[in-house]
Design an enzyme around this catalytic site. Structure first.
Site, PDB file in Angstrom:
ATOM      1  N   LYS A 120     -12.165  15.519  18.061  1.00 31.52           N
ATOM      2  CA  LYS A 120     -12.292  15.120  16.658  1.00 31.52           C
ATOM      3  C   LYS A 120     -13.207  16.099  15.935  1.00 31.52           C
ATOM      4  O   LYS A 120     -14.200  16.555  16.500  1.00 31.52           O
ATOM      5  CB  LYS A 120     -12.912  13.717  16.584  1.00 31.52           C
ATOM      6  CG  LYS A 120     -13.307  13.281  15.175  1.00 31.52           C
ATOM      7  CD  LYS A 120     -13.828  11.858  15.130  1.00 31.52           C
ATOM      8  CE  LYS A 120     -14.288  11.521  13.713  1.00 31.52           C
ATOM      9  NZ  LYS A 120     -14.754  10.141  13.577  1.00 31.52           N
ATOM     10  N   GLU A 140     -23.334   3.770   5.341  1.00 33.26           N
ATOM     11  CA  GLU A 140     -23.451   3.896   6.801  1.00 33.26           C
ATOM     12  C   GLU A 140     -24.890   3.994   7.297  1.00 33.26           C
ATOM     13  O   GLU A 140     -25.633   4.903   6.916  1.00 33.26           O
ATOM     14  CB  GLU A 140     -22.659   5.139   7.258  1.00 33.26           C
ATOM     15  CG  GLU A 140     -22.646   5.293   8.765  1.00 33.26           C
ATOM     16  CD  GLU A 140     -21.584   6.254   9.279  1.00 33.26           C
ATOM     17  OE1 GLU A 140     -20.940   6.937   8.455  1.00 33.26           O
ATOM     18  OE2 GLU A 140     -21.414   6.321  10.512  1.00 33.26           O
TER      19      GLU A 140
HETATM   20  C1  ISC Z   1     -17.888  12.047   6.219  1.00 34.94           C
HETATM   21  C2  ISC Z   1     -17.748  11.031   5.377  1.00 34.94           C
HETATM   22  O1  ISC Z   1     -17.459   9.743   5.792  1.00 34.94           O
HETATM   23  C3  ISC Z   1     -17.561   9.353   7.159  1.00 34.94           C
HETATM   24  C4  ISC Z   1     -17.957   7.933   7.155  1.00 34.94           C
HETATM   25  C5  ISC Z   1     -17.030   6.912   7.089  1.00 34.94           C
HETATM   26  C6  ISC Z   1     -15.659   7.198   7.285  1.00 34.94           C
HETATM   27  C7  ISC Z   1     -15.250   8.438   7.619  1.00 34.94           C
HETATM   28  C8  ISC Z   1     -13.801   8.730   7.873  1.00 34.94           C
HETATM   29  O2  ISC Z   1     -12.995   7.781   7.875  1.00 34.94           O
HETATM   30  O3  ISC Z   1     -13.449   9.888   8.049  1.00 34.94           O
HETATM   31  C9  ISC Z   1     -16.211   9.549   7.851  1.00 34.94           C
HETATM   32  O4  ISC Z   1     -16.380   9.642   9.225  1.00 34.94           O
HETATM   33  C10 ISC Z   1     -17.893  11.192   3.922  1.00 34.94           C
HETATM   34  O5  ISC Z   1     -17.839  10.199   3.204  1.00 34.94           O
HETATM   35  O6  ISC Z   1     -18.090  12.338   3.469  1.00 34.94           O
END
Ligand code: ISC
Length: 389
Positions: free
Chosen positions: A135, A191
């Site tokens: 990932k 988060e």
């Molecule tokens: C990297 C980000 O979100 C992260 C946090 C929640 C969901 C995310 C996703 O679904 O990709 C990301 O991992 C951003 O908002 O810039």
């Protein structure tokens, strides 16, 4: 931690650039002035002891921001005065409507990379996935320049009242060399990287997203689709596993729910898991836990080293404090550190907005571009811009 009984809206009203404010689900905290500053998260406990032992403050708190890159300087300060208030979510009142106002435009926008290039980068990332890279989180930025100095205090209030259940912050940073004057790192993150209170640790990894919709049926459909998506669950599980692995050495007991839940912000749905632990040593500083976890695969990828390499190959900008952490801690080590997303870096007449998304096998470049556009809306709406740029 000093207790100044006051309301969260009065702290939001008192905030001005040069100060630092963070509003969390536990409390609202405003810091003014600086007794001491460090650029190294690891040195925070020592800095707090130093301030206390020198008699400058009986109950000092450190507040600040940590960048994404491990070798870039953090900015963490022990303010001369810290004012605290209950969480914003406890106080949605008349202040909310009165304090929300759009910023004046027009705005000149410049995307880095251009949307088409971001799609290509996602495609390249998907092609480089395999046993050595499961990932990678790819981001893009949007530079906006307005007609005058960006009113950071107004942006902060707009962010705070739209998402009062998250982590809203405005951190004072040293000026950028190319852009002198006050610099504010601002955002509303959903988060939690890690919180530590007494002998308990909590982390709330998020990964897997769908945009909210103004249409209630479509909104519900997006949520249900996210919860049932095998691709998003895989993307999410990688983050939960890394967080559990990071916390386990510190804990005598760790509770890791087997199923993610849905959470929502004003602009996004996310898969969410609350990981809780009992610390073997209740004096473990929250900054030590944050250092052990950062960067999680919610912002970097799996494995971390290969993901970092892919990010520096595929992203044409420096992330700075975006995808780092923001938070506070007291001298007992109790504190809260949020993942620095849904944020912008303000200096003078302009600001840089950032948004990214996790790329795993099966990720679709067009959907990933749309997801970053939806995530950018947190800041765009806080500026009063209700359209894609
Ligand atoms: C990297 C980000 O979100 C992260 C946090 C929640 C969901 C995310 C996703 O679904 O990709 C990301 O991992 C951003 O908002 O810039």
């Amino acid at each position: 931690m000093p207790h100044h009984p006051t309301s969260p809206s009065s702290l939001l009203a008192a905030y001005a650039p040069g100060m630092s404010l963070i509003a969390t689900p536990e409390r609202t905290l405003l810091g003014e002035g600086a007794l001491d500053t460090t650029d190294d998260l690891a040195r925070v406990p020592e800095m707090l002891r130093g301030v206390r032992d020198a008699g400058w403050h009986r109950d000092p708190v450190a507040i600040g921001a940590v960048p994404f890159a491990p070798d870039a300087p953090a900015h963490l300060t022990v303010p001369a005065a810290v004012h605290t208030a209950p969480p914003l979510a406890s106080a949605r009142d008349a202040a909310e409507a009165a304090e929300r106002r759009a910023l004046p435009g027009p705005w000149k926008a410049e995307a880095l990379p251009e949307p088409e290039e971001h799609r290509t980068a996602v495609q390249r990332a998907v092609q480089s996935l395999g046993p050595d890279l499961e990932k990678v989180v790819l981001a893009r930025s949007l530079r906006l320049v307005g007609p005058g100095p960006v009113d950071a205090a107004q942006v902060l209030r707009n962010l705070a009242w739209r998402d009062p259940a998250g982590f809203t912050f405005a951190m004072n940073l040293p000026p950028r060399t190319e852009l002198p004057g006050p610099r504010t790192f601002i955002g509303a993150s959903p988060e939690l990287l890690v919180a530590k209170r007494g002998g308990r640790a909590l982390s709330n990894p998020l990964a897997g997203s769908r945009p909210r919709s103004a249409d209630a049926t479509k909104d519900q459909h997006n949520a249900v689709e996210l919860l049932g998506s095998a691709k998003d669950r895989r993307e999410h599980a990688l983050v939960v596993d890394a967080v559990a692995e990071g916390l386990r050495p510190f804990c005598t007991r760790l509770d890791v729910p087997g199923e993610p839940e849905l959470i929502r912000t004003a602009t996004m749905w996310h898969l969410s898991t609350r990981v809780t632990g009992e610390l073997a040593d209740p004096d473990t500083p929250s900054v030590e836990l944050a250092r052990a976890l950062h960067p999680t695969p919610a912002v970097c990828g799996t494995p971390t080293g290969a993901a970092r390499d892919a990010i520096s190959r595929l992203e044409p900008f420096d992330r700075g404090f975006y995808t780092g952490a923001v938070g506070y801690t007291d001298a007992s080590g109790d504190g809260e550190w949020a993942v620095a997303i849904r944020c912008a870096d303000i200096s003078g007449d302009g600001l840089d907005l950032y948004a990214g998304g996790g790329i795993v096998e099966g990720s679709d470049p067009a959907e990933e571009l749309d997801e970053t556009s939806a995530k950018l809306r947190t800041l765009l709406l806080a500026l009063g811009i209700n359209r894609a740029l």
